[in-house]
Enzyme design. Structure first.
Site, PDB file in Angstrom:
ATOM      1  N   SER A 124     -30.493 113.688 -54.458  1.00 32.54           N
ATOM      2  CA  SER A 124     -30.359 113.498 -53.005  1.00 32.54           C
ATOM      3  C   SER A 124     -31.740 113.582 -52.366  1.00 32.54           C
ATOM      4  O   SER A 124     -32.479 114.539 -52.595  1.00 32.54           O
ATOM      5  CB  SER A 124     -29.448 114.570 -52.402  1.00 32.54           C
ATOM      6  OG  SER A 124     -28.138 114.448 -52.895  1.00 32.54           O
TER       7      SER A 124
ATOM      8  N   ARG B 208     -30.869 125.183 -49.618  1.00 37.54           N
ATOM      9  CA  ARG B 208     -31.944 124.529 -50.356  1.00 37.54           C
ATOM     10  C   ARG B 208     -33.283 125.263 -50.202  1.00 37.54           C
ATOM     11  O   ARG B 208     -34.353 124.655 -50.234  1.00 37.54           O
ATOM     12  CB  ARG B 208     -32.095 123.062 -49.936  1.00 37.54           C
ATOM     13  CG  ARG B 208     -30.846 122.225 -50.172  1.00 37.54           C
ATOM     14  CD  ARG B 208     -30.496 122.128 -51.653  1.00 37.54           C
ATOM     15  NE  ARG B 208     -29.252 121.395 -51.868  1.00 37.54           N
ATOM     16  CZ  ARG B 208     -28.064 121.972 -52.069  1.00 37.54           C
ATOM     17  NH1 ARG B 208     -27.957 123.295 -52.077  1.00 37.54           N
ATOM     18  NH2 ARG B 208     -26.977 121.243 -52.258  1.00 37.54           N
TER      19      ARG B 208
ATOM     20  N   GLU C 164     -35.653 116.541 -49.390  1.00 35.51           N
ATOM     21  CA  GLU C 164     -35.197 117.612 -50.293  1.00 35.51           C
ATOM     22  C   GLU C 164     -36.116 117.783 -51.506  1.00 35.51           C
ATOM     23  O   GLU C 164     -36.448 118.904 -51.862  1.00 35.51           O
ATOM     24  CB  GLU C 164     -33.759 117.336 -50.746  1.00 35.51           C
ATOM     25  CG  GLU C 164     -33.162 118.460 -51.560  1.00 35.51           C
ATOM     26  CD  GLU C 164     -31.667 118.288 -51.755  1.00 35.51           C
ATOM     27  OE1 GLU C 164     -31.233 118.277 -52.916  1.00 35.51           O
ATOM     28  OE2 GLU C 164     -30.945 118.167 -50.752  1.00 35.51           O
TER      29      GLU C 164
END
Length: 300
Positions: free
Chosen positions: A224, A174, A295
């Site tokens: 998410s 990520r 995130e």
């Protein structure tokens, strides 16, 4: 903000919206008003607009599909530049060349229709190719760093256009070099693999079924909400074990379908979402001594 700036951007070849609400441009349906929302009509005009804003010392931010953003619901004094019209692509042999504004899931179906495998994991990921590059998006064992050959970027420091190879993009879980804010992605070259169309399609259907069953796709969200802190720590399962599935603060709720998602029940405020995130982080820290990292990107 001086309307002269809006006029100049319009004359460069941009659509310009004044006092635009960002809740209209984010999948979480959150976001306050910005003085100018700018949509350049081509990649070349996009570059000119960025150069103009930089040289005028005007604070700006880039938005794609708005899928990985949590935006405060108050006035924000910066310009937002959209990649909405940067959707050009072409296919040569096993390579896809695409501008960054194309929806990531759409690109996966374009690949499938041309019997190209490698983007199946993206069939249900919201947002754009640019957003996927920014966060090294992935799902079901795939991620964009696996298929990137090179990315065309605008170097904000040198005000030049460059091409960066996979190694230079500093991909990690990520993460990418784009989070350092020096480079703005313009287009990408993706290395695909020839495969039978029906087999690609079957795999995408299977992933879509799993996604629909497990994720709250029917509600506004930012996807998410937490990164996985380590490979053996499943955030959604952990939150569920703590009895927080369905827990709400104001209009923000931990999804009853998947505890790794926070949804907007229809009237969520920025503060509701942040308070819920912080409550989950504190609870997980107290029970498991694990620090959760958010995130999505936060604009405030």
């Amino acid at each position: 903000m001086n309307m002269e700036i809006g006029r100049d951007l319009y004359l460069l070849g941009c659509n310009v919206l004044v006092n635009e609400s960002l809740r209209l441009h984010t999948t979480f349906k959150l976001g306050g008003v910005v003085p100018l929302f700018v949509v350049p009509k081509t990649k070349e005009i996009f570059i000119k607009a960025i150069r103009y804003l930089k040289n005028k010392n005007i604070d700006f931010r880039i938005i794609g599909g708005g899928a990985n953003l949590i935006v405060k619901d108050e006035y924000m004094d910066f310009v937002v530049v959209s990649t909405e019209f940067l959707t050009g692509y072409n296919i040569q042999d096993e390579y896809i060349y695409s501008e960054v504004g194309i929806p990531f899931s759409r690109l996966s179906y374009i690949a499938m229709e041309n019997s190209l495998s490698g983007l199946e994991f993206a069939c249900g990921i919201p947002g754009t190719l640019g957003g996927a590059l920014f966060m090294n998006a992935g799902a079901y064992g795939g991620q964009i760093s696996n298929i990137i050959n090179e990315v065309e970027v605008f170097d904000l420091k040198e005000e030049t256009i460059k091409k960066l190879n996979k190694k230079e993009l500093s991909f990690d879980y990520r993460k990418s070099i784009f989070q350092e804010r020096r480079y703005i992605a313009l287009s990408a070259k993706l290395k695909m693999v020839k495969k039978e169309k029906h087999k690609i399609n079957e795999k995408m259907k299977d992933m879509s079924i799993k996604r629909w069953k497990k994720q709250p796709l029917e509600y506004p969200s930012a996807g998410s909400i937490f990164k996985r802190p380590r490979s053996d720590f499943y955030v959604g399962t952990t939150i569920e074990k703590l009895g927080l599935k369905g827990y709400s603060i104001g209009g923000a709720q931990i999804s009853k379908k998947h505890a790794g998602f926070i949804i907007n029940k229809g009237n969520a405020k920025f503060s509701d979402v942040l308070n819920l995130i912080n409550y989950v982080k504190k609870t997980v820290k107290n029970e498991y001594n694990v620090e959760l990292e958010i995130e999505p990107e936060i604009w405030e």
